[in-house]
Write an enzyme that holds these catalytic residues in place. Structure first.
Site, PDB file in Angstrom:
ATOM      1  N   HIS A  45      47.426  41.775  26.626  1.00 32.98           N
ATOM      2  CA  HIS A  45      47.205  40.495  26.938  1.00 32.98           C
ATOM      3  C   HIS A  45      45.915  40.433  26.447  1.00 32.98           C
ATOM      4  CE1 HIS A  45      45.051  42.101  30.251  1.00 32.98           C
ATOM      5  NE2 HIS A  45      45.988  42.333  30.766  1.00 32.98           N
ATOM      6  N   GLU A  46      45.407  39.025  26.651  1.00 36.96           N
ATOM      7  CA  GLU A  46      43.891  38.743  26.168  1.00 36.96           C
ATOM      8  C   GLU A  46      42.984  39.418  26.628  1.00 36.96           C
ATOM      9  OE1 GLU A  46      41.607  36.867  23.862  1.00 36.96           O
ATOM     10  OE2 GLU A  46      43.654  36.679  23.580  1.00 36.96           O
TER      11      GLU A  46
ATOM     12  N   HIS B  33      42.921  42.731  27.095  1.00 41.12           N
ATOM     13  CA  HIS B  33      42.707  43.930  26.233  1.00 41.12           C
ATOM     14  C   HIS B  33      42.201  43.830  25.027  1.00 41.12           C
ATOM     15  CE1 HIS B  33      46.364  45.051  28.862  1.00 41.12           C
ATOM     16  NE2 HIS B  33      45.826  46.089  29.182  1.00 41.12           N
TER      17      HIS B  33
ATOM     18  N   GLY C  20      37.019  47.629  30.930  1.00 43.09           N
ATOM     19  CA  GLY C  20      37.259  46.126  31.232  1.00 43.09           C
ATOM     20  C   GLY C  20      36.618  46.172  32.791  1.00 43.09           C
TER      21      GLY C  20
ATOM     22  N   VAL D   1      38.823  38.856  31.698  1.00 47.10           N
ATOM     23  CA  VAL D   1      39.688  37.589  31.198  1.00 47.10           C
ATOM     24  C   VAL D   1      40.275  37.092  32.131  1.00 47.10           C
ATOM     25  CG1 VAL D   1      40.775  36.700  29.256  1.00 47.10           C
ATOM     26  CG2 VAL D   1      38.979  38.450  28.931  1.00 47.10           C
TER      27      VAL D   1
HETATM   28  P1  AMP Z   1      45.216  49.064  31.271  1.00 43.63           P
HETATM   29  O1  AMP Z   1      46.231  48.668  30.209  1.00 43.63           O
HETATM   30  O2  AMP Z   1      45.590  48.213  32.405  1.00 43.63           O
HETATM   31  O3  AMP Z   1      45.074  50.203  31.623  1.00 43.63           O
HETATM   32  O4  AMP Z   1      43.886  48.376  30.547  1.00 43.63           O
HETATM   33  C1  AMP Z   1      43.180  48.788  29.813  1.00 43.63           C
HETATM   34  C2  AMP Z   1      41.790  48.283  29.806  1.00 43.63           C
HETATM   35  O5  AMP Z   1      41.842  46.959  29.834  1.00 43.63           O
HETATM   36  C3  AMP Z   1      40.931  48.614  30.903  1.00 43.63           C
HETATM   37  O6  AMP Z   1      39.681  48.992  30.400  1.00 43.63           O
HETATM   38  C4  AMP Z   1      41.121  47.431  31.891  1.00 43.63           C
HETATM   39  O7  AMP Z   1      39.968  47.298  32.494  1.00 43.63           O
HETATM   40  C5  AMP Z   1      40.947  46.312  30.849  1.00 43.63           C
HETATM   41  N1  AMP Z   1      41.685  45.163  31.180  1.00 43.63           N
HETATM   42  C6  AMP Z   1      42.917  44.832  31.856  1.00 43.63           C
HETATM   43  N2  AMP Z   1      42.931  43.523  32.209  1.00 43.63           N
HETATM   44  C7  AMP Z   1      41.636  43.097  32.105  1.00 43.63           C
HETATM   45  C8  AMP Z   1      41.154  41.640  31.891  1.00 43.63           C
HETATM   46  N3  AMP Z   1      41.778  40.747  32.661  1.00 43.63           N
HETATM   47  N4  AMP Z   1      39.796  41.350  31.613  1.00 43.63           N
HETATM   48  C9  AMP Z   1      39.330  42.330  31.069  1.00 43.63           C
HETATM   49  N5  AMP Z   1      39.555  43.853  30.618  1.00 43.63           N
HETATM   50  C10 AMP Z   1      40.990  44.063  31.013  1.00 43.63           C
END
Ligand code: AMP
Length: 286
Positions: free
Chosen positions: A34-35, A37, A147, A176
């Site tokens: 999503h946005e 990532h 993130g 985000v």
């Molecule tokens: P995930 O796929 O959930 O393991 O997340 C991969 C990366 O994306 C991690 O560093 C998360 O912290 C980051 N991330 C997930 N959601 C968001 C968000 N809403 N805003 C910013 N970074 C995000």
């Protein structure tokens, strides 16, 4: 975009890039992009020559009762988004490649991994630190972007990189949010329409906390209680934790001071959601 699922092939590709003096930026994800990532990928792209992304739903960070099997996956849609954002290399390993039979080694960032989310998810940060180390060893990036959405994870990765002398610059990208304030998360896909509305209480409670601190409230207990009371008005919300800690170290703080991290986790109709805000009180002190 090159899609590589083999460890030796990624290593070879990366070695060539490093030989050509290319700066490698890396964003590890579990996919269902999503946005949030994509924003991290744009940061990584700006700061490097080659953007490498990994998609791997990491089994070792899920406890047996958690949602590893049902975690949302959509590789086709992810590939489109990655093309649009300008990803150069996508690494998509299999579970057996990352954890072959006879796998025994774990990375534990002690103390920090037992706080906040670590209390109810005891194996989570061990799984995260281990898979991120393995991915770092395979990709060997110069920078890697995480993130702020997963504030504890980001701080644990920073600590791990410092402690283990991993030669990688860690950058934290801001959270985000959807227009109405809900932090973007792959798990938001689990929410029904009604739960989606109730999930706004995460951001609502954090904003309430911030406004109390802005108004000069110094009692941690009253701040967290007021936030808790707001959340308790939502029938489907089940609080895991609401905490106020130091935003750099996760250490306990008794009142808002320095860099304050207000963080919470709850289940909304069975879906575990987390959110946080950082409140910087340091400039007030001068
Ligand atoms: P995930 O796929 O959930 O393991 O997340 C991969 C990366 O994306 C991690 O560093 C998360 O912290 C980051 N991330 C997930 N959601 C968001 C968000 N809403 N805003 C910013 N970074 C995000």
């Amino acid at each position: 975009m090159e899609i590589i699922s083999d460890i030796a092939a990624v290593r070879q590709r990366m070695a060539r890039l490093r030989c050509n003096k290319k700066k490698i930026g890396f964003v590890p994800t579990m996919g269902f992009l999503h946005e949030g990532h994509l924003s991290l990928m744009r940061i990584a792209k700006k700061k490097s020559d080659v953007l490498v992304v990994s998609i791997f739903v990491n089994p070792s960070q899920f406890a047996p009762n958690e949602d590893f099997n049902t975690y949302p996956r959509d590789l086709e849609q992810d590939l489109k988004l990655l093309e649009d954002v300008g990803c150069d290399i996508l690494f998509v390993p299999t579970k057996d490649l990352m954890y072959p039979p006879g796998y025994w080694t774990w990375v534990n960032v002690e103390d920090m991994n037992a706080k906040l989310c670590g209390k109810s998810r005891p194996v989570f940060f061990r799984g995260v630190a281990t898979i991120v180390t393995k991915l770092f060893n395979i990709v060997q990036p110069h920078i890697s972007v995480f993130g702020q959405k997963d504030a504890q994870q980001a701080l644990i990765i920073k600590q791990m990189v410092a402690d283990l002398n991993q030669d990688i610059e860690i950058i934290i990208g801001p959270i985000v949010r959807e227009k109405d304030g809900l932090a973007m998360s792959s798990r938001n896909a689990y929410l029904s329409e009604d739960e989606r509305k109730e999930a706004l209480v995460l951001h609502g409670a954090l904003q309430l906390g911030r406004s109390l601190i802005d108004a000069g409230e110094l009692s941690k207990e009253s701040i967290l209680n007021r936030m808790r009371q707001l959340i308790q008005t939502k029938p489907t919300a089940k609080i895991d934790y609401i905490e106020m800690v130091d935003g750099e170290t996760l250490a306990e703080i008794e009142e808002p001071q320095g860099l304050v991290l207000l963080a919470l986790a709850m289940e909304i109709g069975g879906t575990r959601l987390i959110d946080n805000i950082l409140i910087d009180m340091r400039s007030d002190k001068q």
